[in-house]
Enzyme design. Structure first.
Site, PDB file in Angstrom:
ATOM      1  N   SER A 235     140.693 -19.251 -36.006  1.00 59.67           N
ATOM      2  CA  SER A 235     141.553 -18.768 -37.091  1.00 59.67           C
ATOM      3  C   SER A 235     141.832 -17.279 -36.958  1.00 59.67           C
ATOM      4  O   SER A 235     141.046 -16.522 -36.384  1.00 59.67           O
ATOM      5  CB  SER A 235     140.889 -19.034 -38.442  1.00 59.67           C
ATOM      6  OG  SER A 235     140.590 -20.399 -38.591  1.00 59.67           O
TER       7      SER A 235
HETATM    8  N1  SAH Z   1     136.851 -22.030 -38.269  1.00 57.12           N
HETATM    9  C1  SAH Z   1     137.374 -22.398 -36.987  1.00 57.12           C
HETATM   10  C2  SAH Z   1     138.722 -23.043 -37.180  1.00 57.12           C
HETATM   11  C3  SAH Z   1     139.060 -23.950 -36.088  1.00 57.12           C
HETATM   12  S1  SAH Z   1     140.583 -24.822 -36.326  1.00 57.12           S
HETATM   13  C4  SAH Z   1     137.487 -21.182 -36.086  1.00 57.12           C
HETATM   14  O1  SAH Z   1     137.815 -20.110 -36.580  1.00 57.12           O
HETATM   15  O2  SAH Z   1     137.284 -21.308 -34.874  1.00 57.12           O
HETATM   16  C5  SAH Z   1     140.076 -26.186 -37.329  1.00 57.12           C
HETATM   17  C6  SAH Z   1     139.032 -27.086 -36.766  1.00 57.12           C
HETATM   18  O3  SAH Z   1     138.906 -28.186 -37.653  1.00 57.12           O
HETATM   19  C7  SAH Z   1     139.365 -27.679 -35.398  1.00 57.12           C
HETATM   20  O4  SAH Z   1     138.328 -27.397 -34.515  1.00 57.12           O
HETATM   21  C8  SAH Z   1     139.465 -29.181 -35.682  1.00 57.12           C
HETATM   22  O5  SAH Z   1     138.987 -29.992 -34.616  1.00 57.12           O
HETATM   23  C9  SAH Z   1     138.594 -29.327 -36.902  1.00 57.12           C
HETATM   24  N2  SAH Z   1     138.855 -30.516 -37.715  1.00 57.12           N
HETATM   25  C10 SAH Z   1     140.049 -31.094 -38.025  1.00 57.12           C
HETATM   26  N3  SAH Z   1     139.862 -32.189 -38.781  1.00 57.12           N
HETATM   27  C11 SAH Z   1     138.515 -32.309 -38.970  1.00 57.12           C
HETATM   28  C12 SAH Z   1     137.690 -33.253 -39.667  1.00 57.12           C
HETATM   29  N4  SAH Z   1     138.191 -34.294 -40.331  1.00 57.12           N
HETATM   30  N5  SAH Z   1     136.354 -33.052 -39.638  1.00 57.12           N
HETATM   31  C13 SAH Z   1     135.801 -32.007 -38.979  1.00 57.12           C
HETATM   32  N6  SAH Z   1     136.522 -31.095 -38.303  1.00 57.12           N
HETATM   33  C14 SAH Z   1     137.863 -31.235 -38.296  1.00 57.12           C
END
Ligand code: SAH
Length: 223
Positions: free
Chosen positions: A70
């Site tokens: 993010s």
């Molecule tokens: N906080 C993270 C954001 C990553 S993007 C960072 O800053 O690196 C969002 C993440 O949510 C992705 O890795 C995606 O695989 C995950 N995601 C999407 N749907 C999900 C679900 N149902 N359960 C768990 N993770 C999920």
């Protein structure tokens, strides 16, 4: 900064990170605890080496599997919203969407315990390695579908969803303690409302904090 052991980790300069903090401040982030944490956590170890030189730009970056780390502004704004939602720093926090583990590390330095769920196993294992390398100990990670929450660890004092949801998962709401708050990007279209909800008894108070874009919260798990 508690929980972090940065010795032995090649860090980009303090000045580069201070510039990012300056930028976040001028974009309206005022919570000093959050700004100090952003200054202390090395974001470059949460991205591929080839992108490390861009780690202190205020932008989302690819982390593989079609996902992104993010944007720092959103990490800061969502963390500040989470901390400001309650009467003190929340004790037990559930994060949905571990991704790179960067937001996890930020939360871990500000709250007592973090429980974080990621649906893509490959991302989760890399996040685990990075958090271990940083010496972060107050985090538990789970490979699973965050739509179901983490019943065995409930109730939570706060929940942060770091993927864009079309609706708020019922299971997650059920796993929140009375007085707990939830920060989530939610809505039907590509641009989501960043909302903060507070549970009080059977009632929910909600505010819309911003308009944001996130990778989607999807169902099921993947390798
Ligand atoms: N906080 C993270 C954001 C990553 S993007 C960072 O800053 O690196 C969002 C993440 O949510 C992705 O890795 C995606 O695989 C995950 N995601 C999407 N749907 C999900 C679900 N149902 N359960 C768990 N993770 C999920």
């Amino acid at each position: 900064m508690k929980h972090f052991n940065l010795e032995g980790i090649g860090m980009t300069s303090r000045r580069t990170r201070d510039r990012l903090v300056q930028r976040l401040r001028s974009n309206g982030i005022v919570d000093e605890r959050v700004l100090d944490t952003i200054a202390a956590v090395p974001r470059h170890i949460f991205v591929d080496e080839a992108l490390a030189h861009r780690a202190y730009e205020d932008s989302a970056l690819p982390i593989g599997h079609g996902q992104t780390i993010s944007q720092p502004y959103l990490v800061a704004a969502m963390t500040a919203a989470l901390l400001a939602g309650g009467d003190g720093p929340p004790g037990r926090v559930l994060e949905i969407g571990t991704g790179s583990g960067y937001q996890t590390a930020i939360l871990a330095s500000l709250v007592a315990e973090v429980y974080s769920i990621e649906r893509i196993a490959g991302l989760l294992e890399r996040a685990r390695d990075r958090l271990r390398a940083l010496g972060v100990r107050n985090v538990q990670l789970k490979h699973g579908d965050g739509n179901s929450g983490w019943p065995a660890k409930a109730p939570f004092d706060a929940v942060m969803v770091t993927a864009g949801a079309s609706h708020i998962p019922d299971a997650v709401m059920d796993q929140m303690a009375d007085g707990a708050h939830l920060v989530i990007p939610v809505g039907k279209g590509d641009v989501k409302d960043l909302k903060r909800l507070r549970k009080s008894g059977d009632a929910w108070r909600q505010e819309t904090l911003d308009q944001v874009r996130f990778v989607p919260l999807v169902r099921g798990i993947a390798r």
